[in-house]
Design a protein around this motif. Structure first.
Motif, PDB file in Angstrom:
ATOM      1  N   SER A   1       0.829  -1.217   0.000  1.00 13.73           N
ATOM      2  CA  SER A   1       0.000   0.000   0.000  1.00 13.73           C
ATOM      3  C   SER A   1       0.859   1.261   0.000  1.00 13.73           C
ATOM      4  N   GLU A   2       1.916   1.271   0.811  1.00 14.05           N
ATOM      5  CA  GLU A   2       2.803   2.437   0.867  1.00 14.05           C
ATOM      6  C   GLU A   2       3.539   2.631  -0.453  1.00 14.05           C
ATOM      7  N   THR A   3       3.954   1.538  -1.074  1.00 16.23           N
ATOM      8  CA  THR A   3       4.615   1.616  -2.372  1.00 16.23           C
ATOM      9  C   THR A   3       3.681   2.226  -3.412  1.00 16.23           C
ATOM     10  N   LEU A   4       2.451   1.758  -3.443  1.00 14.77           N
ATOM     11  CA  LEU A   4       1.483   2.286  -4.406  1.00 14.77           C
ATOM     12  C   LEU A   4       1.170   3.751  -4.140  1.00 14.77           C
ATOM     13  N   GLU A   5       1.079   4.132  -2.873  1.00 14.41           N
ATOM     14  CA  GLU A   5       0.853   5.549  -2.540  1.00 14.41           C
ATOM     15  C   GLU A   5       1.990   6.420  -3.043  1.00 14.41           C
ATOM     16  N   ARG A   6       3.244   5.962  -2.808  1.00 18.32           N
ATOM     17  CA  ARG A   6       4.395   6.746  -3.273  1.00 18.32           C
ATOM     18  C   ARG A   6       4.391   6.857  -4.796  1.00 18.32           C
ATOM     19  N   PHE A   7       4.042   5.779  -5.471  1.00 16.47           N
ATOM     20  CA  PHE A   7       3.985   5.803  -6.931  1.00 16.47           C
ATOM     21  C   PHE A   7       2.927   6.788  -7.415  1.00 16.47           C
ATOM     22  N   ILE A   8       1.747   6.720  -6.867  1.00  9.92           N
ATOM     23  CA  ILE A   8       0.659   7.623  -7.279  1.00  9.92           C
ATOM     24  C   ILE A   8       1.037   9.070  -6.989  1.00  9.92           C
ATOM     25  N   ASP A   9       1.569   9.329  -5.795  1.00  9.03           N
ATOM     26  CA  ASP A   9       1.954  10.692  -5.426  1.00  9.03           C
ATOM     27  C   ASP A   9       3.082  11.235  -6.290  1.00  9.03           C
ATOM     28  N   SER A  10       3.926  10.350  -6.825  1.00 12.94           N
ATOM     29  CA  SER A  10       5.078  10.795  -7.604  1.00 12.94           C
ATOM     30  C   SER A  10       4.689  11.338  -8.977  1.00 12.94           C
ATOM     31  N   GLY A  11       3.568  10.843  -9.526  1.00 15.00           N
ATOM     32  CA  GLY A  11       3.184  11.240 -10.874  1.00 15.00           C
ATOM     33  C   GLY A  11       4.013  10.558 -11.950  1.00 15.00           C
ATOM     34  N   ASP A  12       4.870   9.610 -11.553  1.00 11.02           N
ATOM     35  CA  ASP A  12       5.692   8.876 -12.519  1.00 11.02           C
ATOM     36  C   ASP A  12       4.824   8.015 -13.427  1.00 11.02           C
ATOM     37  N   PHE A  13       5.385   7.658 -14.568  1.00  9.42           N
ATOM     38  CA  PHE A  13       4.675   6.843 -15.554  1.00  9.42           C
ATOM     39  C   PHE A  13       4.708   5.365 -15.193  1.00  9.42           C
ATOM     40  N   ARG A  14       5.814   4.919 -14.560  1.00  8.25           N
ATOM     41  CA  ARG A  14       6.013   3.499 -14.279  1.00  8.25           C
ATOM     42  C   ARG A  14       6.480   3.293 -12.852  1.00  8.25           C
ATOM     43  N   LEU A  15       5.891   2.327 -12.177  1.00  5.51           N
ATOM     44  CA  LEU A  15       6.315   1.968 -10.829  1.00  5.51           C
ATOM     45  C   LEU A  15       7.718   1.370 -10.905  1.00  5.51           C
ATOM     46  N   ASN A  16       8.600   1.768  -9.994  1.00  2.00           N
ATOM     47  CA  ASN A  16       9.955   1.210  -9.985  1.00  2.00           C
ATOM     48  C   ASN A  16      10.484   1.119  -8.566  1.00  2.00           C
ATOM     49  N   HIS A  17      11.727   0.696  -8.412  1.00  2.00           N
ATOM     50  CA  HIS A  17      12.333   0.479  -7.111  1.00  2.00           C
ATOM     51  C   HIS A  17      12.370   1.732  -6.242  1.00  2.00           C
ATOM     52  N   LEU A  18      12.370   2.901  -6.832  1.00  2.00           N
ATOM     53  CA  LEU A  18      12.405   4.141  -6.043  1.00  2.00           C
ATOM     54  C   LEU A  18      11.133   4.348  -5.228  1.00  2.00           C
ATOM     55  N   HIS A  19      10.046   3.800  -5.676  1.00  5.20           N
ATOM     56  CA  HIS A  19       8.784   3.929  -4.943  1.00  5.20           C
ATOM     57  C   HIS A  19       8.722   2.987  -3.749  1.00  5.20           C
ATOM     58  N   MET A  20       9.642   2.045  -3.703  1.00  9.80           N
ATOM     59  CA  MET A  20       9.639   1.061  -2.631  1.00  9.80           C
ATOM     60  C   MET A  20      10.432   1.515  -1.430  1.00  9.80           C
ATOM     61  N   GLY A  21      10.988   2.681  -1.446  1.00  4.61           N
ATOM     62  CA  GLY A  21      11.723   3.201  -0.308  1.00  4.61           C
ATOM     63  C   GLY A  21      12.940   2.354   0.022  1.00  4.61           C
ATOM     64  N   ALA A  22      13.144   2.119   1.296  1.00  2.00           N
ATOM     65  CA  ALA A  22      14.337   1.414   1.775  1.00  2.00           C
ATOM     66  C   ALA A  22      14.276  -0.092   1.568  1.00  2.00           C
ATOM     67  N   ARG A  23      13.151  -0.615   1.122  1.00  2.00           N
ATOM     68  CA  ARG A  23      12.994  -2.060   0.972  1.00  2.00           C
ATOM     69  C   ARG A  23      13.910  -2.638  -0.078  1.00  2.00           C
ATOM     70  N   GLU A  24      14.244  -1.908  -1.127  1.00  2.00           N
ATOM     71  CA  GLU A  24      15.090  -2.473  -2.186  1.00  2.00           C
ATOM     72  C   GLU A  24      16.194  -1.526  -2.551  1.00  2.00           C
TER      73      GLU A  24
END
Length: 73
Positions: free
Chosen positions: A50-73
């Motif tokens: 859920s947090e990953t998806l929130e960061r992705f949506i808030d970012s406005g990026d076109f594609r979900l990637n490792h940066l949206h996962m925070g410290a996990r990866e």
């Protein structure tokens, strides 16, 4: 393109193992994937996704990637 910054393990503990257990790539599109999802599900995993998806949506990026996962990866 699908392998650039690909984060295969964002939904399953081991994506490649899951694919192998389902008989190959097309197995992920069958109902068998649901059983694996249920066996691996935890409250923490749900929160992380859920947090990953929130960061992705808030970012406005076109594609979900490792940066949206925070410290996990």
């Amino acid at each position: 393109m699908k392998i650039i910054y690909n984060t295969e393990n964002r939904l399953f503990a081991n994506y490649r193992k899951m694919i192998g257990g389902l008989g190959g790539y097309n197995g992920q599109f069958t109902s068998g994937v649901y059983g694996i999802w249920l066996r691996e599900w935890t409250e923490e995993k749900h929160r992380n996704i859920s947090e990953t998806l929130e960061r992705f949506i808030d970012s406005g990026d076109f594609r979900l990637n490792h940066l949206h996962m925070g410290a996990r990866e």
